[in-house]
Design an enzyme around this catalytic site. Structure first.
Site, PDB file in Angstrom:
ATOM      1  N   LEU A  49       7.599   0.828  -0.733  1.00  0.00           N
ATOM      2  CA  LEU A  49       6.841   1.509  -1.783  1.00  0.00           C
ATOM      3  C   LEU A  49       6.164   2.778  -1.298  1.00  0.00           C
ATOM      4  O   LEU A  49       5.955   3.719  -2.053  1.00  0.00           O
ATOM      5  CB  LEU A  49       5.788   0.563  -2.362  1.00  0.00           C
ATOM      6  CG  LEU A  49       6.307  -0.675  -3.096  1.00  0.00           C
ATOM      7  CD1 LEU A  49       5.147  -1.573  -3.499  1.00  0.00           C
ATOM      8  CD2 LEU A  49       7.123  -0.276  -4.321  1.00  0.00           C
ATOM      9  N   GLY A  50       5.759   2.803  -0.059  1.00  0.00           N
ATOM     10  CA  GLY A  50       5.058   3.972   0.469  1.00  0.00           C
ATOM     11  C   GLY A  50       4.241   3.598   1.686  1.00  0.00           C
ATOM     12  O   GLY A  50       4.336   2.491   2.231  1.00  0.00           O
ATOM     13  N   LYS A  51       3.423   4.547   2.114  1.00  0.00           N
ATOM     14  CA  LYS A  51       2.568   4.335   3.284  1.00  0.00           C
ATOM     15  C   LYS A  51       1.113   4.233   2.863  1.00  0.00           C
ATOM     16  O   LYS A  51       0.623   5.052   2.093  1.00  0.00           O
ATOM     17  CB  LYS A  51       2.742   5.472   4.295  1.00  0.00           C
ATOM     18  CG  LYS A  51       4.077   5.453   5.026  1.00  0.00           C
ATOM     19  CD  LYS A  51       4.126   6.507   6.121  1.00  0.00           C
ATOM     20  CE  LYS A  51       5.431   6.422   6.906  1.00  0.00           C
ATOM     21  NZ  LYS A  51       5.470   7.439   7.996  1.00  0.00           N
ATOM     22  N   SER A  53      -3.050   3.578   4.330  1.00  0.00           N
ATOM     23  CA  SER A  53      -3.853   4.212   5.377  1.00  0.00           C
ATOM     24  C   SER A  53      -3.655   3.565   6.741  1.00  0.00           C
ATOM     25  O   SER A  53      -3.909   4.189   7.759  1.00  0.00           O
ATOM     26  CB  SER A  53      -5.334   4.160   4.995  1.00  0.00           C
ATOM     27  OG  SER A  53      -5.739   2.820   4.768  1.00  0.00           O
ATOM     28  N   VAL A  57       3.834  -0.177   2.927  1.00  0.00           N
ATOM     29  CA  VAL A  57       3.659  -1.077   1.789  1.00  0.00           C
ATOM     30  C   VAL A  57       5.028  -1.385   1.195  1.00  0.00           C
ATOM     31  O   VAL A  57       5.847  -0.482   0.994  1.00  0.00           O
ATOM     32  CB  VAL A  57       2.745  -0.456   0.712  1.00  0.00           C
ATOM     33  CG1 VAL A  57       2.481  -1.456  -0.406  1.00  0.00           C
ATOM     34  CG2 VAL A  57       1.433   0.026   1.319  1.00  0.00           C
ATOM     35  N   LYS A  72       1.135  -5.213   2.341  1.00  0.00           N
ATOM     36  CA  LYS A  72       0.708  -4.115   3.205  1.00  0.00           C
ATOM     37  C   LYS A  72       0.765  -4.581   4.659  1.00  0.00           C
ATOM     38  O   LYS A  72       0.108  -5.550   5.038  1.00  0.00           O
ATOM     39  CB  LYS A  72      -0.723  -3.692   2.843  1.00  0.00           C
ATOM     40  CG  LYS A  72      -0.875  -3.239   1.406  1.00  0.00           C
ATOM     41  CD  LYS A  72      -2.321  -3.092   1.002  1.00  0.00           C
ATOM     42  CE  LYS A  72      -3.027  -2.022   1.794  1.00  0.00           C
ATOM     43  NZ  LYS A  72      -4.409  -1.806   1.301  1.00  0.00           N
ATOM     44  N   ASP A 180     -13.505   5.686   1.244  1.00  0.00           N
ATOM     45  CA  ASP A 180     -12.231   6.402   1.238  1.00  0.00           C
ATOM     46  C   ASP A 180     -11.705   6.568  -0.186  1.00  0.00           C
ATOM     47  O   ASP A 180     -10.529   6.313  -0.457  1.00  0.00           O
ATOM     48  CB  ASP A 180     -11.208   5.661   2.106  1.00  0.00           C
ATOM     49  CG  ASP A 180     -10.064   6.565   2.563  1.00  0.00           C
ATOM     50  OD1 ASP A 180     -10.241   7.810   2.522  1.00  0.00           O
ATOM     51  OD2 ASP A 180      -9.013   6.042   2.972  1.00  0.00           O
TER      52      ASP A 180
END
Length: 406
Positions: A49-51, A53, A57, A72, A180
């Site tokens: 799905l992506g990165k 922090s 993911v 994650k 954050d």
């Protein structure tokens, strides 16, 4: 592994934390690593799905397809003495971002947050966090989309939803400071609601708490509060500053930091324009200014208050929520007034056309036909079919009466 090793995996983590023993326990699932491996097809690129922090993911299909979740991954890097993780969030308990996120999210399940479903541990003792799956990506992706960026109604709703999420954190007992807040940490669920996620850097406890005081400043460049230079500087107003940057991003469509612009900081570019009252100048050019000028003015002034250089002068998140609620009501009212103005204009056009027809007709009975044609043209694009038919019928009856026998 700290508090986790002393807990039953199927029980609530709240029972292990003295801060939360007064709260109702929240059960989370301790998944087997093999289950998550199968659910993500061995963390294949098809499920990526992506990165985040602190790791990647993946999309996971669990319970025979009945549960879609996001997993994650995290990687714990040891310090030179191999005693403590270098990416720990606090020196008191020295918890990793993954442990920190599990601990906090297990205490505050809320529909405004990306909630925790469970966790697992891989063979290298790295944590895997299982959270709710958000199918519509991040707010960052939406705002900076090259095809169809969201309009003002949706942007205002997203801003209000994030504000309520942050307010929920700050008003919890003990309070939680996210540290954050940024558009990439705001995810969009299946109903197109904004949810705040990624609690790896979050801290819970009152500001005077020892753990908070000994935690070094953390955040993301462009969103990080310039007043937050030392552990003792941390307060809920640090989140307010980050939220103010997010508001500017929502207004302008610009990234918090973008080297393609001068100045690259959206803060340095937008605030001077707001001070000069150039509210239209800061609007995202791809969608233009909203029909109601007061909408962008109120949001812009609120953002400017949130990013004040003096933390004490910034509003609380309760005030932010109240202000955005008012903006939302104004946006809701705006289409009603706009529709009313359009209908009034159409009525005026019909009357003018009618008068012109009366002047041009010679009294031979043809004026009724002309009026019927004009009336149909004026009202044909009315959004409400019932109103449209009603008005046409009225025009016919008037025209027939005036025409004498039509």
């Amino acid at each position: 592994m700290g508090y986790l090793s002393s807990c039953n995996a199927q029980s609530a983590i709240a029972t292990c934390d003295p801060h939360y023993r007064h709260l109702k326990p929240v059960a989370i699932t301790h998944f087997h690593y093999s289950d998550l491996l199968a659910a993500t097809n061995a963390f294949s690129s098809d499920t990526f799905l992506g990165k985040g922090s602190h790791g990647k993911v993946y999309r996971a299909t669990l319970h025979g397809g009945k549960l879609i979740a996001a997993v994650k991954t995290t990687k714990l890097t040891k310090s030179p003495n191999n005693r403590h993780p270098t990416n720990c969030t606090g020196c008191a308990n020295c918890t990793s971002p993954a442990d920190n996120e599990i601990e906090i999210l297990s205490q505050i399940p809320n529909p405004r947050l990306v909630n925790l479903l469970g966790f697992a541990t891989d063979p290298n003792d790295n944590k895997l966090i299982v959270v709710e799956y958000m199918p519509n990506g991040s707010l960052h992706d939406l705002l900076h989309s090259l095809t169809k960026p969201p309009g003002w109604t949706r942007r205002t709703r997203f801003a209000l939803q994030v504000a309520k999420a942050v307010h929920t954190l700050h008003s919890s007992n003990p309070p939680v400071i996210h540290r954050d807040i940024k558009s990439s940490n705001v995810l969009i669920d299946e109903k197109w609601n904004a949810r705040l996620g990624d609690f790896g850097l979050a801290l819970r406890g009152h500001v005077e708490d020892v753990r908070v005081k000994c935690t070094p400043p953390a955040g993301t460049l462009g969103y990080l509060d310039p007043c937050y230079l030392a552990p003792e500087d941390l307060s809920a107003k640090s989140d307010v500053f980050s939220f103010g940057i997010l508001l500017l991003e929502i207004l302008t469509g610009r990234n918090a930091i973008d080297v393609n612009f001068s100045p690259p900081s959206v803060l340095d570019w937008a605030v001077p324009l707001i001070r000069r009252g150039d509210f239209a100048g800061i609007c995202d050019r791809r969608i233009g200014a909203p029909p109601e000028a007061a909408v962008v003015r109120q949001i812009a002034l609120l953002a400017a208050r949130c990013v004040r250089s003096t933390a004490e002068k910034r509003p609380s998140m309760a005030e932010v929520v109240e202000c955005l609620e008012m903006v939302k009501k104004r946006i809701r009212a705006s289409p009603l007034w706009s529709g009313l103005r359009r209908r009034v204009a159409r009525v005026e056009s019909a009357l003018v056309a009618w008068e012109e027809c009366e002047n041009e007709c010679d009294g031979d009975g043809s004026e009724g036909v002309v009026v019927r044609m004009v009336s149909r043209k004026v009202w044909s694009d009315d959004d409400d079919e019932g109103w449209n038919n009603n008005r046409v019928m009225r025009s016919k009856s008037i025209g027939s009466g005036e025409g004498g026998g039509g």
